[in-house]
Write an enzyme that holds these catalytic residues in place. Sequence first.
Site, mmCIF file in Angstrom:
data_model
loop_
_atom_site.group_PDB
_atom_site.id
_atom_site.type_symbol
_atom_site.label_atom_id
_atom_site.label_comp_id
_atom_site.label_asym_id
_atom_site.label_seq_id
_atom_site.Cartn_x
_atom_site.Cartn_y
_atom_site.Cartn_z
ATOM 1 N N LYS A 67 0.826 -1.219 0.000
ATOM 2 C CA LYS A 67 0.000 0.000 0.000
ATOM 3 C C LYS A 67 0.863 1.274 0.000
ATOM 4 O O LYS A 67 0.621 2.197 -0.773
ATOM 5 C CB LYS A 67 -0.930 0.015 1.229
ATOM 6 N N ARG A 89 -9.741 0.810 8.739
ATOM 7 C CA ARG A 89 -9.225 -0.516 9.063
ATOM 8 C C ARG A 89 -10.204 -1.331 9.888
ATOM 9 O O ARG A 89 -9.900 -2.468 10.241
ATOM 10 C CB ARG A 89 -7.968 -0.326 9.895
ATOM 11 N N ARG A 139 12.171 -5.024 4.143
ATOM 12 C CA ARG A 139 11.742 -3.614 4.066
ATOM 13 C C ARG A 139 12.632 -2.691 4.898
ATOM 14 O O ARG A 139 13.020 -3.009 6.007
ATOM 15 C CB ARG A 139 10.303 -3.484 4.578
ATOM 16 N N ARG A 164 11.529 -1.126 10.608
ATOM 17 C CA ARG A 164 10.494 -0.726 11.559
ATOM 18 C C ARG A 164 10.462 -1.665 12.754
ATOM 19 O O ARG A 164 10.675 -2.861 12.619
ATOM 20 C CB ARG A 164 9.124 -0.723 10.871
ATOM 21 N N ARG A 183 0.044 -9.151 13.237
ATOM 22 C CA ARG A 183 -0.665 -8.088 12.492
ATOM 23 C C ARG A 183 -1.530 -8.693 11.388
ATOM 24 O O ARG A 183 -2.604 -8.174 11.087
ATOM 25 C CB ARG A 183 0.356 -7.090 11.911
HETATM 26 P P1 AP5 Z 1 4.852 -1.590 1.734
HETATM 27 O O1 AP5 Z 1 4.480 -0.689 0.601
HETATM 28 O O2 AP5 Z 1 5.651 -1.007 2.857
HETATM 29 O O3 AP5 Z 1 3.559 -2.337 2.324
HETATM 30 P P2 AP5 Z 1 2.358 -1.756 3.192
HETATM 31 O O4 AP5 Z 1 1.136 -2.453 2.701
HETATM 32 O O5 AP5 Z 1 2.356 -0.263 3.178
HETATM 33 O O6 AP5 Z 1 2.777 -2.353 4.601
HETATM 34 P P3 AP5 Z 1 2.667 -1.755 6.108
HETATM 35 O O7 AP5 Z 1 3.407 -2.746 6.995
HETATM 36 O O8 AP5 Z 1 3.116 -0.330 6.171
HETATM 37 O O9 AP5 Z 1 1.191 -1.895 6.380
HETATM 38 P P4 AP5 Z 1 0.503 -1.876 7.730
HETATM 39 O O10 AP5 Z 1 -0.854 -1.702 7.256
HETATM 40 O O11 AP5 Z 1 0.721 -3.030 8.616
HETATM 41 O O12 AP5 Z 1 1.266 -0.719 8.549
HETATM 42 P P5 AP5 Z 1 0.797 0.721 8.976
HETATM 43 O O13 AP5 Z 1 1.993 1.579 9.007
HETATM 44 O O14 AP5 Z 1 -0.377 1.149 8.189
HETATM 45 O O15 AP5 Z 1 5.626 -2.852 1.072
HETATM 46 C C1 AP5 Z 1 6.257 -3.844 1.864
HETATM 47 C C2 AP5 Z 1 7.649 -4.174 1.264
HETATM 48 O O16 AP5 Z 1 7.469 -4.793 -0.003
HETATM 49 C C3 AP5 Z 1 8.524 -2.942 1.024
HETATM 50 O O17 AP5 Z 1 9.841 -3.241 1.343
HETATM 51 C C4 AP5 Z 1 8.369 -2.639 -0.482
HETATM 52 O O18 AP5 Z 1 9.517 -2.020 -1.011
HETATM 53 C C5 AP5 Z 1 8.118 -4.036 -1.043
HETATM 54 N N1 AP5 Z 1 7.201 -4.059 -2.177
HETATM 55 C C6 AP5 Z 1 5.999 -3.405 -2.279
HETATM 56 N N2 AP5 Z 1 5.379 -3.708 -3.441
HETATM 57 C C7 AP5 Z 1 6.196 -4.592 -4.094
HETATM 58 C C8 AP5 Z 1 6.103 -5.311 -5.332
HETATM 59 N N3 AP5 Z 1 5.026 -5.193 -6.133
HETATM 60 N N4 AP5 Z 1 7.116 -6.141 -5.660
HETATM 61 C C9 AP5 Z 1 8.195 -6.300 -4.853
HETATM 62 N N5 AP5 Z 1 8.344 -5.649 -3.659
HETATM 63 C C10 AP5 Z 1 7.355 -4.810 -3.284
HETATM 64 O O19 AP5 Z 1 0.266 0.462 10.456
HETATM 65 C C11 AP5 Z 1 1.162 0.198 11.539
HETATM 66 C C12 AP5 Z 1 0.381 0.134 12.843
HETATM 67 O O20 AP5 Z 1 -0.291 1.399 13.091
HETATM 68 C C13 AP5 Z 1 -0.747 -0.898 12.880
HETATM 69 O O21 AP5 Z 1 -0.271 -2.177 13.252
HETATM 70 C C14 AP5 Z 1 -1.661 -0.290 13.959
HETATM 71 O O22 AP5 Z 1 -1.133 -0.504 15.254
HETATM 72 C C15 AP5 Z 1 -1.577 1.211 13.679
HETATM 73 N N6 AP5 Z 1 -2.606 1.710 12.726
HETATM 74 C C16 AP5 Z 1 -2.389 2.235 11.487
HETATM 75 N N7 AP5 Z 1 -3.535 2.588 10.903
HETATM 76 C C17 AP5 Z 1 -4.529 2.284 11.783
HETATM 77 C C18 AP5 Z 1 -5.940 2.395 11.742
HETATM 78 N N8 AP5 Z 1 -6.569 2.906 10.665
HETATM 79 N N9 AP5 Z 1 -6.647 1.969 12.826
HETATM 80 C C19 AP5 Z 1 -6.034 1.461 13.912
HETATM 81 N N10 AP5 Z 1 -4.682 1.318 14.022
HETATM 82 C C20 AP5 Z 1 -3.932 1.732 12.957
#
Ligand code: AP5
Length: 216
Positions: A15, A90, A129, A162, A173
């Site tokens: 994402k 979410r 990552r 991270r 997660r």
């Molecule tokens: P990446 O693009 O980083 O993936 P992502 O889907 O953004 O992963 P996140 O871990 O950031 O998602 P998340 O939803 O768990 O974390 P968030 O920060 O939102 O890609 C991953 C890797 O793959 C990278 O290295 C990239 O380079 C590589 N890649 C990508 N696409 C590729 C491709 N096509 N081919 C090859 N490689 C590729 O949330 C963190 C925490 O915050 C949560 O656990 C929760 O505690 C809290 N939180 C956040 N939002 C909320 C909410 N709305 N409600 C409640 N709690 C929340």
Amino acid sequence: MRRRVILLGPPGSGKGTIAARLKTEFGFEHFSTGHLLRQEVAKDSAVGRQVGLFLERGELVPDELVLALVESTLAKSRPEQGYLSDGFPRTLVQASAFDAWSGTRGLAIEQVIYCESSEELVLSRITGRRSCVACGHVYHATFVPPKTVGRCDECGGGLAQRADDSEALVRRRFQVYLRETEPLVAYYRAQGNLTVVDASQSLEKIMARIEVMLRQ
Ligand code: AP5
């Protein structure tokens, strides 16, 4: 072009990477609730002190805190610019509250992009990552490397893994995602604005499909 867009999918499904590309290529107004929450923790703000433990444990932050953060973020942006959300909504509570809030402001969601991905794929992606500690830009040691090892191409900041990217926490997660977030797929499908993208494809293929879809 559709400019009020939600990216939905499990942790590590790409994402943030897709959002960064759409922002660079089309000037989307991007926000990530995960990045906003980590910034609050880093600032040691009142919100940051409330949410730190949830992030450390891989659990979702309470809905009311996230909704307040998103509404204050969008209230500062220009409505005509739209938004590209990565990681919000979410839960079903967040989704229906956001529908009500955005609908009365002319900001209703136009497109939801669901990045479908298996647990094993996201584990392999997240293991490599690296994220910029300054701007949050995301790389992968093998698949999406920076031009200079350890430095962000965008701002020159240092790259780090991270704190919530250990295998055990990613698996937790993913379970939280299945329980709390996956039901949103049916919710948005019923609204008629959901498109499924196979997140295991190359970034180039994924971006080509998304660009066509956003221009329809
Ligand atoms: P990446 O693009 O980083 O993936 P992502 O889907 O953004 O992963 P996140 O871990 O950031 O998602 P998340 O939803 O768990 O974390 P968030 O920060 O939102 O890609 C991953 C890797 O793959 C990278 O290295 C990239 O380079 C590589 N890649 C990508 N696409 C590729 C491709 N096509 N081919 C090859 N490689 C590729 O949330 C963190 C925490 O915050 C949560 O656990 C929760 O505690 C809290 N939180 C956040 N939002 C909320 C909410 N709305 N409600 C409640 N709690 C929340």
